[in-house]
Scaffold this motif. Sequence first.
Motif, PDB file in Angstrom:
ATOM      1  N   GLU A  75       0.812  -1.223   0.000  1.00 19.48           N
ATOM      2  CA  GLU A  75       0.000   0.000   0.000  1.00 19.48           C
ATOM      3  C   GLU A  75       0.844   1.272   0.000  1.00 19.48           C
ATOM      4  N   GLN A  76       2.086   1.147   0.470  1.00 16.88           N
ATOM      5  CA  GLN A  76       2.963   2.320   0.482  1.00 16.88           C
ATOM      6  C   GLN A  76       3.776   2.467  -0.809  1.00 16.88           C
ATOM      7  N   GLY A  77       3.457   1.623  -1.794  1.00 13.47           N
ATOM      8  CA  GLY A  77       4.113   1.766  -3.092  1.00 13.47           C
ATOM      9  C   GLY A  77       5.427   1.014  -3.236  1.00 13.47           C
ATOM     10  N   LEU A  78       5.665   0.077  -2.322  1.00 14.01           N
ATOM     11  CA  LEU A  78       6.871  -0.761  -2.435  1.00 14.01           C
ATOM     12  C   LEU A  78       6.411  -2.108  -3.009  1.00 14.01           C
ATOM     13  N   ILE A  79       6.693  -2.307  -4.299  1.00 12.07           N
ATOM     14  CA  ILE A  79       6.064  -3.407  -5.039  1.00 12.07           C
ATOM     15  C   ILE A  79       7.117  -4.362  -5.585  1.00 12.07           C
ATOM     16  N   GLN A  80       6.923  -5.645  -5.325  1.00 12.21           N
ATOM     17  CA  GLN A  80       7.859  -6.649  -5.839  1.00 12.21           C
ATOM     18  C   GLN A  80       7.317  -7.291  -7.110  1.00 12.21           C
ATOM     19  N   VAL A  81       8.175  -7.397  -8.114  1.00  7.18           N
ATOM     20  CA  VAL A  81       7.845  -8.172  -9.311  1.00  7.18           C
ATOM     21  C   VAL A  81       8.536  -9.516  -9.145  1.00  7.18           C
ATOM     22  N   PRO A  82       7.781 -10.584  -8.951  1.00  6.61           N
ATOM     23  CA  PRO A  82       8.422 -11.876  -8.716  1.00  6.61           C
ATOM     24  C   PRO A  82       9.088 -12.398  -9.987  1.00  6.61           C
ATOM     25  N   GLU A  83       9.858 -13.449  -9.876  1.00  7.35           N
ATOM     26  CA  GLU A  83      10.475 -14.047 -11.057  1.00  7.35           C
ATOM     27  C   GLU A  83       9.414 -14.259 -12.132  1.00  7.35           C
ATOM     28  N   LEU A 149       3.299  -2.255 -12.391  1.00  7.52           N
ATOM     29  CA  LEU A 149       3.116  -0.824 -12.707  1.00  7.52           C
ATOM     30  C   LEU A 149       1.691  -0.369 -12.421  1.00  7.52           C
ATOM     31  N   MET A 150       0.737  -1.301 -12.554  1.00  2.00           N
ATOM     32  CA  MET A 150      -0.657  -0.949 -12.270  1.00  2.00           C
ATOM     33  C   MET A 150      -0.883  -0.648 -10.789  1.00  2.00           C
ATOM     34  N   SER A 151       0.065  -1.048  -9.939  1.00  2.00           N
ATOM     35  CA  SER A 151      -0.108  -0.695  -8.521  1.00  2.00           C
ATOM     36  C   SER A 151       0.647   0.578  -8.152  1.00  2.00           C
ATOM     37  N   LYS A 152       1.071   1.348  -9.154  1.00  2.00           N
ATOM     38  CA  LYS A 152       1.685   2.658  -8.932  1.00  2.00           C
ATOM     39  C   LYS A 152       2.881   2.588  -7.999  1.00  2.00           C
ATOM     40  N   PRO A 153       3.931   1.852  -8.375  1.00  2.00           N
ATOM     41  CA  PRO A 153       5.064   1.702  -7.464  1.00  2.00           C
ATOM     42  C   PRO A 153       5.875   2.976  -7.313  1.00  2.00           C
ATOM     43  N   LYS A 154       6.377   3.200  -6.100  1.00  2.14           N
ATOM     44  CA  LYS A 154       7.386   4.236  -5.891  1.00  2.14           C
ATOM     45  C   LYS A 154       8.753   3.574  -5.940  1.00  2.14           C
ATOM     46  N   LEU A 155       8.811   2.385  -5.339  1.00  3.10           N
ATOM     47  CA  LEU A 155      10.031   1.571  -5.388  1.00  3.10           C
ATOM     48  C   LEU A 155       9.647   0.194  -5.905  1.00  3.10           C
ATOM     49  N   LEU A 156      10.305  -0.204  -6.994  1.00  3.62           N
ATOM     50  CA  LEU A 156      10.014  -1.473  -7.634  1.00  3.62           C
ATOM     51  C   LEU A 156      11.156  -2.446  -7.320  1.00  3.62           C
ATOM     52  N   LEU A 157      10.799  -3.625  -6.802  1.00  3.14           N
ATOM     53  CA  LEU A 157      11.797  -4.666  -6.547  1.00  3.14           C
ATOM     54  C   LEU A 157      11.680  -5.697  -7.664  1.00  3.14           C
ATOM     55  N   LEU A 158      12.732  -5.866  -8.431  1.00  6.81           N
ATOM     56  CA  LEU A 158      12.679  -6.790  -9.569  1.00  6.81           C
ATOM     57  C   LEU A 158      13.520  -8.035  -9.280  1.00  6.81           C
ATOM     58  N   ASP A 159      12.875  -9.197  -9.352  1.00  4.15           N
ATOM     59  CA  ASP A 159      13.551 -10.462  -9.061  1.00  4.15           C
ATOM     60  C   ASP A 159      13.967 -11.149 -10.364  1.00  4.15           C
ATOM     61  N   GLU A 160      15.228 -11.011 -10.729  1.00  7.64           N
ATOM     62  CA  GLU A 160      15.805 -11.667 -11.904  1.00  7.64           C
ATOM     63  C   GLU A 160      14.974 -11.535 -13.177  1.00  7.64           C
TER      64      GLU A 160
END
Length: 234
Positions: A75-83, A149-160
């Motif tokens: 909810e705070q815009g810290l969003i992980q993109v899983p593998e 991106l649809m969750s409006k990330p401020k910080l995106l965590l990308l896993d590989e």
Amino acid sequence: MLKVTDLSVNYDMIQAVKNISFEVNEGEIVTLIGANGAGKSTILRTISGLVRSGSGDMTYRGKDITKAAPQKIVEQGLIQVPEGRHVFKGLTVQENLDLGSFTRKDKENVNADLDHVFERFPILAERKKQDAATLSGGEQQMLAMGRALMSKPKLLLLDEPSMGLAPIFIKEIFRIIEDINKQGTTILLIEQNANVALQVADRGYVLETGKIVLTDTGKNLLKSDAVQKAYLGG
Ligand code: ATP
């Protein structure tokens, strides 16, 4: 923006992450590189609240998130993109993207953001009614990123993001990562493919069996003997 201090993570008897500290400043692309089992995914999952730390602190935009629930973190815009392959199979491309905006409060902006995602990934627009399970590996990676991106990330965590992709798709995905960053999203990227990750990263940290052994700018790490020998075969 994100500050990790003295973080340790254990799985039963195994200490997967050992007293690591690093930070990500607003606007940066930062990468954590390391071989299989170095602890990269564990670190991302701990930041997202999916795995609990043994010790250490994590703050995000000045707030302590060390014990925060995953939902609160998202909810705070810290969003992980899983593998790449972790899209929802049995749901269409469109339904997967809709799930990305599920927790948003500003529903009035969702349609415009969906248009942006389709502009960025035209293949997803073409395939929006198709079952996500039938997409190629590269297309699934794009869908995973589009959903984030649809969750409006401020910080995106990308896993590989390069995992299992043909070189042409890797190039395309990393071009898009740089572009997303230029448009204002901060990025923390973990990768086994040190070469591509360091080319786009402002700064990098090298992990070996749960410890940070080296840190520098992406450019300097790319040139460094240690990284060349360990990861780039040079
Ligand atoms: P890869 O690039 O292969 O995904 P990684 O750097 O992401 O590796 P992790 O997946 O974080 O590494 O794993 C770090 C260590 O923790 C490994 O030794 C792994 O076997 C162990 N580990 C990871 N998840 C678990 C778990 N759920 N239970 C027990 N041990 C685990």
